[in-house]
Enzyme design. Structure first.
Site, PDB file in Angstrom:
ATOM      1  N   ASP A 190       7.548  10.691   5.429  1.00  0.00           N
ATOM      2  CA  ASP A 190       8.429  11.621   5.087  1.00  0.00           C
ATOM      3  C   ASP A 190       7.991  12.170   3.678  1.00  0.00           C
ATOM      4  O   ASP A 190       8.706  13.353   3.391  1.00  0.00           O
ATOM      5  CB  ASP A 190      10.008  11.834   5.395  1.00  0.00           C
ATOM      6  N   ASP A 191       7.263  11.444   3.075  1.00  0.00           N
ATOM      7  CA  ASP A 191       7.063  11.665   1.528  1.00  0.00           C
ATOM      8  C   ASP A 191       5.705  12.509   1.194  1.00  0.00           C
ATOM      9  O   ASP A 191       5.441  13.227   0.168  1.00  0.00           O
ATOM     10  CB  ASP A 191       7.140  10.445   0.798  1.00  0.00           C
ATOM     11  N   SER A 212      10.618   0.837   4.173  1.00  0.00           N
ATOM     12  CA  SER A 212      11.427   1.628   2.805  1.00  0.00           C
ATOM     13  C   SER A 212      11.274   0.902   1.631  1.00  0.00           C
ATOM     14  O   SER A 212      11.762  -0.584   1.811  1.00  0.00           O
ATOM     15  CB  SER A 212      12.552   2.061   3.149  1.00  0.00           C
ATOM     16  N   SER A 263      11.581  14.705   3.069  1.00  0.00           N
ATOM     17  CA  SER A 263      12.829  13.736   3.309  1.00  0.00           C
ATOM     18  C   SER A 263      14.019  14.353   3.925  1.00  0.00           C
ATOM     19  O   SER A 263      14.199  15.528   3.820  1.00  0.00           O
ATOM     20  CB  SER A 263      13.191  13.438   1.768  1.00  0.00           C
ATOM     21  N   ASN A 285       8.667   4.378   2.530  1.00  0.00           N
ATOM     22  CA  ASN A 285       9.221   5.299   1.852  1.00  0.00           C
ATOM     23  C   ASN A 285       9.732   5.111   0.449  1.00  0.00           C
ATOM     24  O   ASN A 285       9.879   3.945   0.144  1.00  0.00           O
ATOM     25  CB  ASN A 285      10.772   5.533   2.738  1.00  0.00           C
TER      26      ASN A 285
END
Ligand SMILES: *[C@@H]1O[C@H](CO)[C@@H](O)[C@H](O)[C@H]1NC(C)=O
Ligand SMILES: *[C@@H]1O[C@H](CO)[C@@H](O)[C@H](O)[C@H]1NC(C)=O
Ligand SMILES: *[C@@H]1O[C@H](CO)[C@@H](O)[C@H](O)[C@H]1NC(C)=O
Length: 335
Positions: free
Chosen positions: A28-29, A168, A60, A135
């Site tokens: 998502d970054d 993450s 994000s 993440n």
């Protein structure tokens, strides 16, 4: 940078007997993430066939939201100006044909990967494994699980029958071209992620059975120091020590901001599924260890006496019968 990971990858590839598997990565970054591309390089150098399909810009907090752009072309430049404004909304990175961007949410990128990029541009259609992240920042506990784009991209893949691992770390955002040495956080987070992913692949009965159908893994990594290769990996559950947000009134009446609820909320910490003797992932990461939780995409309440008791009460709606009520149940509801 590439040569460092090449050496690490070659060493690890020789140390195990693992055949390469087909992997789709997302996050998502954004597709220029240092964490993402470090792990991509390590996996590629270890002999895996890896493609990335990741957001053109950071996404994000989108959870599992699936948002496909209606624009054919990018209205602004992609992350770090890697692709100019006006370029197609989906396309390969200018310097690596295995790395793709798409102007959509993390879960949408996984679907564009599965349904467009891999079938048309890769030598495999269905990946053996989907990886999301690593993440920037941890994704701990049931509450964050539904909000995290890293998680959302992982459970989108699981729902499509593909094993997924959400990863993450605890490091700050860094562009892939700014990762200079093995002392950088992005390298360390990727190296730890690589070790875990390799171990999961190697322990599988076969490449197409890396995890059982409907299962995935959630990995969270604490801040890493020089001793990062020795940080213990602990099997965890999602519940236990988990936080949840509360609304804090802002200075202007009618405005609010969020804070982590303290003391922690009981509702999100009650162990209902899985092995309740395992420690909570939030507590484990707070102790500086790596957490590894299994998830499933079956959110139905488990068949405990409490569930059965509630279902008996709800049997009113199904004409006194527990289970499917069909038309009869519908009539009782309308009545
Ligand atoms: C999108 O860009 C392509 C060139 O890459 C161009 O041919 C096309 O007209 C553009 N479409 C729109 C809607 O701007
Ligand atoms: C890597 O080097 C560049 C150029 O010197 C610098 O801007 C960047 O901050 C460095 N990256 C890290 C993670 O220190
Ligand atoms: C690693 O180093 C950090 C910082 O010095 C320390 O807090 C931590 O306990 C060490 N962890 C292990 C597993 O040795």
């Amino acid at each position: 940078m590439r040569f460092i990971t090449a050496i690490l990858g070659a060493a690890l590839a020789l140390s195990g007997g693992c055949n390469g598997v087909n992997i789709l990565m997302g996050n998502d970054d954004g597709f220029g993430s240092g964490n993402l591309r470090q792990l991509y390089e390590m996996l590629t150098n270890a002999g895996h066939n890896v493609y990335i399909v990741a957001p053109a810009l950071p996404q994000s907090g989108q959870g599992g939201r699936v948002d496909f752009t209606t624009e054919a072309n990018l209205t602004g430049p992609a992350q770090y100006n890697l692709v100019p404004a006006g370029a197609p909304s989906v396309g390969p990175d200018p310097v690596d044909s295995h790395i793709w961007y798409y102007n959509g949410t993390p879960a949408a990128c996984i679907f564009v990967g599965l349904d467009y990029v891999l079938p048309n541009f890769a030598d495999f259609k269905v990946p053996d494994l989907v990886l999301t992240g690593p993440n920037y920042g941890t994704n701990l506990g049931p509450f964050v699980w539904t909000l995290s784009g890293t998680a959302g991209a992982a459970y989108a893949a699981t729902a499509r029958s593909i094993p997924a691992i959400a990863l993450s770390g605890s490091n700050k955002a860094v562009a892939y071209f700014d990762v200079n040495s093995t002392a950088d956080d992005a390298f360390r987070v990727a190296a730890v992620s690589f070790k875990i992913v390799e171990s999961i692949i190697k322990s599988a009965p076969s490449a197409n059975a890396i995890l059982p159908l409907g299962y995935g893994v959630n990995v969270n990594i604490p801040p890493l120091f020089d001793n990062y290769t020795t940080v213990p990996i602990i099997q965890t559950r999602m519940t236990g020590g988990a936080e949840v947000d509360e609304a804090i009134p802002g200075k202007t009446p009618g405005t609010f901001t969020w804070a982590n609820l303290s003391p922690r909320a009981l509702g999100v910490n009650r162990c209902l599924n899985g092995d309740c003797s395992l420690p909570g992932e939030t507590d484990v990461v707070a102790q500086g260890k790596i957490s590894l939780s299994l998830y499933t995409v079956d959110y139905t309440a488990p068949a405990t006496p409490e569930t059965k008791s509630v279902m008996r009460r709800f049997a009113f709606f199904t004409g006194g019968k527990q289970g499917h009520g069909g038309k009869r149940g519908l009539r009782s509801w309308r009545a």
